[in-house]
Design an enzyme around this catalytic site. Sequence first.
Site, PDB file in Angstrom:
ATOM      1  N   LYS A   1       0.887  -1.219   0.157  1.00 12.55           N
ATOM      2  CA  LYS A   1       0.222  -0.020  -0.069  1.00 12.55           C
ATOM      3  C   LYS A   1       0.957   1.562   0.048  1.00 12.55           C
ATOM      4  CE  LYS A   1      -4.096  -2.186   2.266  1.00 12.55           C
ATOM      5  NZ  LYS A   1      -4.813  -2.135   3.260  1.00 12.55           N
TER       6      LYS A   1
ATOM      7  N   ASN B   1      -2.033   0.331   6.621  1.00 14.07           N
ATOM      8  CA  ASN B   1      -1.574  -0.980   7.346  1.00 14.07           C
ATOM      9  C   ASN B   1      -0.654  -1.659   6.418  1.00 14.07           C
ATOM     10  OD1 ASN B   1      -3.582  -1.955   5.751  1.00 14.07           O
ATOM     11  ND2 ASN B   1      -4.845  -2.773   7.408  1.00 14.07           N
TER      12      ASN B   1
ATOM     13  N   HIS C   1      -2.320  -5.534   1.588  1.00 15.43           N
ATOM     14  CA  HIS C   1      -3.636  -6.064   1.414  1.00 15.43           C
ATOM     15  C   HIS C   1      -3.222  -7.416   1.071  1.00 15.43           C
ATOM     16  CE1 HIS C   1      -7.540  -7.477  -0.221  1.00 15.43           C
ATOM     17  NE2 HIS C   1      -6.626  -7.920  -1.304  1.00 15.43           N
TER      18      HIS C   1
ATOM     19  N   TYR D   1     -12.466  -2.137  -3.219  1.00 14.65           N
ATOM     20  CA  TYR D   1     -12.974  -2.137  -2.046  1.00 14.65           C
ATOM     21  C   TYR D   1     -14.609  -1.959  -1.745  1.00 14.65           C
ATOM     22  CZ  TYR D   1      -8.333  -2.214   0.060  1.00 14.65           C
ATOM     23  OH  TYR D   1      -7.235  -2.415   0.564  1.00 14.65           O
TER      24      TYR D   1
ATOM     25  N   GLU E   1      -9.738 -10.893  -7.569  1.00 14.57           N
ATOM     26  CA  GLU E   1      -8.887  -9.825  -7.292  1.00 14.57           C
ATOM     27  C   GLU E   1      -7.601  -9.983  -8.199  1.00 14.57           C
ATOM     28  OE1 GLU E   1      -9.858  -9.024  -2.609  1.00 14.57           O
ATOM     29  OE2 GLU E   1      -7.916  -9.750  -3.147  1.00 14.57           O
TER      30      GLU E   1
HETATM   31  N1  UDP Z   1      -9.742  -0.122   7.413  1.00 14.57           N
HETATM   32  C1  UDP Z   1      -9.868   1.114   7.902  1.00 14.57           C
HETATM   33  N2  UDP Z   1     -10.640   1.124   9.118  1.00 14.57           N
HETATM   34  C2  UDP Z   1     -11.035  -0.046   9.775  1.00 14.57           C
HETATM   35  C3  UDP Z   1     -11.218  -1.224   9.019  1.00 14.57           C
HETATM   36  C4  UDP Z   1     -10.439  -1.291   7.958  1.00 14.57           C
HETATM   37  O1  UDP Z   1      -9.345   2.132   7.191  1.00 14.57           O
HETATM   38  O2  UDP Z   1     -11.827   0.044  10.630  1.00 14.57           O
HETATM   39  C5  UDP Z   1      -8.915  -0.516   6.118  1.00 14.57           C
HETATM   40  C6  UDP Z   1      -7.796  -1.195   6.251  1.00 14.57           C
HETATM   41  O3  UDP Z   1      -6.564  -0.522   5.330  1.00 14.57           O
HETATM   42  C7  UDP Z   1      -7.860  -2.551   5.823  1.00 14.57           C
HETATM   43  C8  UDP Z   1      -8.865  -2.438   4.769  1.00 14.57           C
HETATM   44  O4  UDP Z   1      -9.823  -1.379   5.028  1.00 14.57           O
HETATM   45  O5  UDP Z   1      -6.731  -3.307   5.397  1.00 14.57           O
HETATM   46  C9  UDP Z   1      -9.762  -3.486   4.278  1.00 14.57           C
HETATM   47  O6  UDP Z   1     -10.385  -3.932   5.693  1.00 14.57           O
HETATM   48  P1  UDP Z   1     -10.524  -5.456   5.909  1.00 14.57           P
HETATM   49  O7  UDP Z   1     -11.531  -5.524   7.212  1.00 14.57           O
HETATM   50  O8  UDP Z   1     -10.820  -6.244   4.676  1.00 14.57           O
HETATM   51  O9  UDP Z   1      -9.134  -5.906   6.328  1.00 14.57           O
HETATM   52  P2  UDP Z   1      -8.092  -6.549   5.935  1.00 14.57           P
HETATM   53  O10 UDP Z   1      -8.607  -7.918   5.086  1.00 14.57           O
HETATM   54  O11 UDP Z   1      -7.291  -5.601   4.974  1.00 14.57           O
HETATM   55  O12 UDP Z   1      -7.230  -7.265   7.066  1.00 14.57           O
END
Ligand code: UDP
Length: 140
Positions: A11, A114, A117, A51, A128
């Site tokens: 990212k 974070n 992905h 997303y 994807e």
């Molecule tokens: N995210 C965020 N706030 C939150 C939860 C998720 O900004 O409270 C963002 C974060 O970058 C995350 C992405 O949205 O990686 C997708 O969320 P998901 O729950 O699918 O988590 P992941 O599969 O990436 O661990």
Amino acid sequence: MAVERTFSIIKPDATRRNLTGKINARFEEKGLRIVAQKRIHMSRAQAEQFYGVHKARPFFNDLCTFMTSGPVVVQVLEGENAVAKNREIMGATNPANADAGTIRKDFAESIEANSVHGSDSPENAAIEIAYFFAGSEIVG
Ligand code: UDP
């Protein structure tokens, strides 16, 4: 265990801090092979579609702004149990909850920024991967 493929994104927070090589080393050290990779600047439309499952969530707009704030590296990782293995290597979504030695524990800036992905199922991985790569771009 079957060899499978998963989709990964390094990212904007990580590309900005020049962490692409360090993150790729984590994948390779744990037995995942990078079989496709390109650095792109995601468009707003791409981020919103990618997303789309989170469209109703309060963080959706900020997340799309973040994902288009700089370059990302989209990747296909291949290996035994690649989807689950990559989720282990990544760590929990919120770096505060991520295990020691995971990418998100060591590199993530926040729950949003974070660093990586990774697909959450083989079915989503296939969707994807096809969204970002032509079959001819993946060399196993
Ligand atoms: N995210 C965020 N706030 C939150 C939860 C998720 O900004 O409270 C963002 C974060 O970058 C995350 C992405 O949205 O990686 C997708 O969320 P998901 O729950 O699918 O988590 P992941 O599969 O990436 O661990």
